[in-house]
Design a protein around this motif. Structure first.
Motif, PDB file in Angstrom:
ATOM      1  N   VAL A 198       0.828  -1.206   0.000  1.00  0.00           N
ATOM      2  CA  VAL A 198       0.000   0.000   0.000  1.00  0.00           C
ATOM      3  C   VAL A 198       0.864   1.258   0.000  1.00  0.00           C
ATOM      4  CG1 VAL A 198      -1.769   1.288   1.277  1.00  0.00           C
ATOM      5  CG2 VAL A 198      -1.853  -1.214   1.209  1.00  0.00           C
ATOM      6  N   LEU A 199       0.418   2.264  -0.754  1.00  0.00           N
ATOM      7  CA  LEU A 199       1.030   3.587  -0.729  1.00  0.00           C
ATOM      8  C   LEU A 199       0.105   4.552  -0.003  1.00  0.00           C
ATOM      9  CD1 LEU A 199       3.164   5.680  -1.593  1.00  0.00           C
ATOM     10  CD2 LEU A 199       1.900   5.935  -3.749  1.00  0.00           C
ATOM     11  N   ASP A 200       0.651   5.270   0.965  1.00  0.00           N
ATOM     12  CA  ASP A 200      -0.073   6.273   1.733  1.00  0.00           C
ATOM     13  C   ASP A 200       0.495   7.638   1.355  1.00  0.00           C
ATOM     14  OD1 ASP A 200      -1.568   7.530   3.886  1.00  0.00           O
ATOM     15  OD2 ASP A 200       0.288   7.479   5.079  1.00  0.00           O
ATOM     16  N   VAL A 201      -0.278   8.446   0.652  1.00  0.00           N
ATOM     17  CA  VAL A 201       0.179   9.752   0.177  1.00  0.00           C
ATOM     18  C   VAL A 201      -0.291  10.837   1.143  1.00  0.00           C
ATOM     19  CG1 VAL A 201       0.063  11.454  -1.688  1.00  0.00           C
ATOM     20  CG2 VAL A 201       0.185   9.009  -2.226  1.00  0.00           C
ATOM     21  N   GLY A 202       0.667  11.539   1.735  1.00  0.00           N
ATOM     22  CA  GLY A 202       0.335  12.571   2.710  1.00  0.00           C
ATOM     23  C   GLY A 202       0.362  11.995   4.114  1.00  0.00           C
ATOM     24  N   THR A 203       1.540  11.657   4.592  1.00  0.00           N
ATOM     25  CA  THR A 203       1.682  11.000   5.902  1.00  0.00           C
ATOM     26  C   THR A 203       1.048  11.804   7.017  1.00  0.00           C
ATOM     27  OG1 THR A 203       3.830  10.178   5.129  1.00  0.00           O
ATOM     28  CG2 THR A 203       3.331   9.927   7.468  1.00  0.00           C
ATOM     29  N   GLY A 204       1.294  13.122   7.004  1.00  0.00           N
ATOM     30  CA  GLY A 204       0.763  13.962   8.072  1.00  0.00           C
ATOM     31  C   GLY A 204       1.257  13.515   9.429  1.00  0.00           C
ATOM     32  N   GLU A 238      -1.700  -1.961  10.130  1.00  0.00           N
ATOM     33  CA  GLU A 238      -2.457  -3.023  10.789  1.00  0.00           C
ATOM     34  C   GLU A 238      -3.230  -3.873   9.783  1.00  0.00           C
ATOM     35  OE1 GLU A 238      -2.841  -3.732  14.120  1.00  0.00           O
ATOM     36  OE2 GLU A 238      -1.442  -2.185  14.781  1.00  0.00           O
ATOM     37  N   LEU A 239      -3.496  -3.301   8.613  1.00  0.00           N
ATOM     38  CA  LEU A 239      -4.413  -3.936   7.657  1.00  0.00           C
ATOM     39  C   LEU A 239      -3.733  -4.554   6.449  1.00  0.00           C
ATOM     40  CD1 LEU A 239      -7.098  -1.095   7.630  1.00  0.00           C
ATOM     41  CD2 LEU A 239      -7.415  -3.394   8.571  1.00  0.00           C
ATOM     42  N   ALA A 240      -2.498  -4.163   6.159  1.00  0.00           N
ATOM     43  CA  ALA A 240      -1.847  -4.549   4.910  1.00  0.00           C
ATOM     44  C   ALA A 240      -0.556  -5.319   5.163  1.00  0.00           C
ATOM     45  CB  ALA A 240      -1.562  -3.308   4.078  1.00  0.00           C
ATOM     46  N   GLY A 241       0.016  -5.803   4.073  1.00  0.00           N
ATOM     47  CA  GLY A 241       1.278  -6.522   4.180  1.00  0.00           C
ATOM     48  C   GLY A 241       2.462  -5.596   4.314  1.00  0.00           C
ATOM     49  N   SER A 242       2.432  -4.458   3.608  1.00  0.00           N
ATOM     50  CA  SER A 242       3.507  -3.469   3.679  1.00  0.00           C
ATOM     51  C   SER A 242       2.946  -2.108   3.308  1.00  0.00           C
ATOM     52  CB  SER A 242       4.658  -3.842   2.740  1.00  0.00           C
ATOM     53  OG  SER A 242       4.204  -3.975   1.408  1.00  0.00           O
ATOM     54  N   VAL A 243       3.529  -1.065   3.902  1.00  0.00           N
ATOM     55  CA  VAL A 243       3.059   0.302   3.684  1.00  0.00           C
ATOM     56  C   VAL A 243       4.249   1.209   3.413  1.00  0.00           C
ATOM     57  CG1 VAL A 243       1.854   2.298   4.679  1.00  0.00           C
ATOM     58  CG2 VAL A 243       1.077  -0.031   5.204  1.00  0.00           C
ATOM     59  N   VAL A 244       4.149   1.972   2.323  1.00  0.00           N
ATOM     60  CA  VAL A 244       5.085   3.050   2.025  1.00  0.00           C
ATOM     61  C   VAL A 244       4.304   4.346   2.160  1.00  0.00           C
ATOM     62  CG1 VAL A 244       6.631   4.081   0.318  1.00  0.00           C
ATOM     63  CG2 VAL A 244       6.349   1.590   0.403  1.00  0.00           C
ATOM     64  N   SER A 245       4.820   5.277   2.953  1.00  0.00           N
ATOM     65  CA  SER A 245       4.114   6.540   3.185  1.00  0.00           C
ATOM     66  C   SER A 245       5.020   7.694   2.791  1.00  0.00           C
ATOM     67  CB  SER A 245       3.715   6.654   4.658  1.00  0.00           C
ATOM     68  OG  SER A 245       2.882   7.765   4.891  1.00  0.00           O
ATOM     69  N   ILE A 246       4.460   8.694   2.107  1.00  0.00           N
ATOM     70  CA  ILE A 246       5.257   9.829   1.640  1.00  0.00           C
ATOM     71  C   ILE A 246       4.647  11.139   2.113  1.00  0.00           C
ATOM     72  CG2 ILE A 246       4.086   9.812  -0.622  1.00  0.00           C
ATOM     73  CD1 ILE A 246       6.832  10.772  -1.790  1.00  0.00           C
ATOM     74  N   GLU A 247       5.507  12.024   2.617  1.00  0.00           N
ATOM     75  CA  GLU A 247       5.108  13.311   3.177  1.00  0.00           C
ATOM     76  C   GLU A 247       6.048  14.393   2.628  1.00  0.00           C
ATOM     77  OE1 GLU A 247       3.837  16.517   4.729  1.00  0.00           O
ATOM     78  OE2 GLU A 247       2.678  14.702   5.186  1.00  0.00           O
ATOM     79  N   ARG A 248       5.482  15.507   2.173  1.00  0.00           N
ATOM     80  CA  ARG A 248       6.312  16.557   1.564  1.00  0.00           C
ATOM     81  C   ARG A 248       6.952  17.486   2.589  1.00  0.00           C
ATOM     82  NH1 ARG A 248       4.080  21.611   1.142  1.00  0.00           N
ATOM     83  NH2 ARG A 248       1.934  21.787   1.879  1.00  0.00           N
ATOM     84  N   ILE A 249       6.433  17.537   3.830  1.00  0.00           N
ATOM     85  CA  ILE A 249       6.957  18.457   4.848  1.00  0.00           C
ATOM     86  C   ILE A 249       7.895  17.697   5.785  1.00  0.00           C
ATOM     87  CG2 ILE A 249       6.348  20.056   6.706  1.00  0.00           C
ATOM     88  CD1 ILE A 249       3.597  20.388   5.365  1.00  0.00           C
ATOM     89  N   PRO A 250       9.196  17.969   5.746  1.00  0.00           N
ATOM     90  CA  PRO A 250      10.147  17.198   6.547  1.00  0.00           C
ATOM     91  C   PRO A 250       9.841  17.175   8.042  1.00  0.00           C
ATOM     92  CG  PRO A 250      11.319  18.495   4.902  1.00  0.00           C
ATOM     93  CD  PRO A 250       9.881  18.944   4.863  1.00  0.00           C
ATOM     94  N   ALA A 251       9.405  18.310   8.605  1.00  0.00           N
ATOM     95  CA  ALA A 251       9.132  18.346  10.046  1.00  0.00           C
ATOM     96  C   ALA A 251       8.005  17.402  10.419  1.00  0.00           C
ATOM     97  CB  ALA A 251       8.783  19.773  10.475  1.00  0.00           C
ATOM     98  N   LEU A 252       6.957  17.334   9.598  1.00  0.00           N
ATOM     99  CA  LEU A 252       5.865  16.394   9.863  1.00  0.00           C
ATOM    100  C   LEU A 252       6.338  14.956   9.718  1.00  0.00           C
ATOM    101  CD1 LEU A 252       2.664  17.917   8.205  1.00  0.00           C
ATOM    102  CD2 LEU A 252       3.286  17.858  10.623  1.00  0.00           C
ATOM    103  N   ALA A 253       7.143  14.702   8.695  1.00  0.00           N
ATOM    104  CA  ALA A 253       7.653  13.344   8.494  1.00  0.00           C
ATOM    105  C   ALA A 253       8.469  12.881   9.691  1.00  0.00           C
ATOM    106  CB  ALA A 253       8.498  13.288   7.219  1.00  0.00           C
ATOM    107  N   ALA A 254       9.274  13.777  10.245  1.00  0.00           N
ATOM    108  CA  ALA A 254      10.095  13.424  11.405  1.00  0.00           C
ATOM    109  C   ALA A 254       9.222  13.092  12.612  1.00  0.00           C
ATOM    110  CB  ALA A 254      11.050  14.570  11.734  1.00  0.00           C
ATOM    111  N   ARG A 255       8.182  13.892  12.840  1.00  0.00           N
ATOM    112  CA  ARG A 255       7.280  13.621  13.964  1.00  0.00           C
ATOM    113  C   ARG A 255       6.524  12.315  13.745  1.00  0.00           C
ATOM    114  NH1 ARG A 255       4.458  19.336  13.693  1.00  0.00           N
ATOM    115  NH2 ARG A 255       6.359  20.601  13.658  1.00  0.00           N
TER     116      ARG A 255
END
Length: 214
Positions: free
Chosen positions: A87-93, A103-120
């Motif tokens: 699964v791809l999750d666009v907009g990690t937030g 919890e629902l999938a086999g693997s998840v890739v998540s992408i976030e454009r704002i580094p500070a949010l990604a770090a949190r």
């Protein structure tokens, strides 16, 4: 599937699942169970932990929000995940939806454009035991080509048009859920990739921040 130790029986979370989700029509038991396991308070600012299970979106900084639980559950239900999907999750937030997808999938890739949010989000995902989520910083409208194709894609930002890169990274038979529209009105839509092209079905009204491209 990730199990977060000690979080399965939180009474606030159980109440949220019953009142905000099950009674409003969420019927996928896997989704309900996943929402019951993920501690939403870990994904909001500490000063908002007391209202983490309110039926509302909450601010998380950088002019972004964590979606209300019902919207997260609806998106997950529309993806029809069985447990083995990539699964791809666009907009990690905040990382909350990525945790539920984990919890629902086999693997998840998540992408976030704002580094500070990604770090949190990375810290919250590690804290709650969702270390399997692969978190990237970048333009979500471009997807994550080196990890494609995906069985399912969840987009947590609104757009009038479906980014072509995301459609290209969705397998035949794959599902994408995203908010379609602009500031004047949006609806969640479900897109199924078919041999004849993408087939779109509208779901409920919603409100998301706009998808930033480029």
């Amino acid at each position: 599937m990730t199990h977060v130790a000690g979080t399965e029986h939180d009474p606030r979370r159980a109440g949220m699942v019953e009142r905000q989700l099950r009674r409003r029509g969420i019927s996928d038991e896997r989704v309900l169970a996943a929402m019951a396991r993920v501690p939403r308070e870990a994904f909001v600012p500490p000063e908002l932990a007391g209202v983490a299970y309110d039926d509302a979106a909450l601010p998380i900084g950088e002019a972004q929000t964590i979606s209300q639980p019902f919207i997260v559950a609806t998106m997950c239900e529309l993806l029809e995940l069985e447990g083995s999907e990539h699964v791809l999750d666009v907009g990690t937030g905040s990382g909350y939806a990525a945790a539920v997808l984990d919890e629902l999938a086999g693997s998840v890739v998540s992408i976030e454009r704002i580094p500070a949010l990604a770090a949190r989000a990375r810290r919250a995902l590690e804290l709650t035991g969702h270390r399997r989520v692969e978190l990237r910083v970048g333009d979500g409208s471009l997807g994550v080509a080196d990890r494609a194709p995906f069985d399912a894609i969840a987009v947590a930002a609104a757009t009038d048009r479906v980014p072509p890169a995301l459609l290209e990274q969705l397998i035949l038979g794959g599902r994408m859920v995203l908010p379609r529209g602009g500031r004047r009105g949006q609806r969640l839509v479900r897109i199924v990739q078919t041999a004849g092209g993408p087939v779109e079905t509208a779901s409920l009204a919603c409100r998301f921040v706009p998808l930033v491209e480029g």
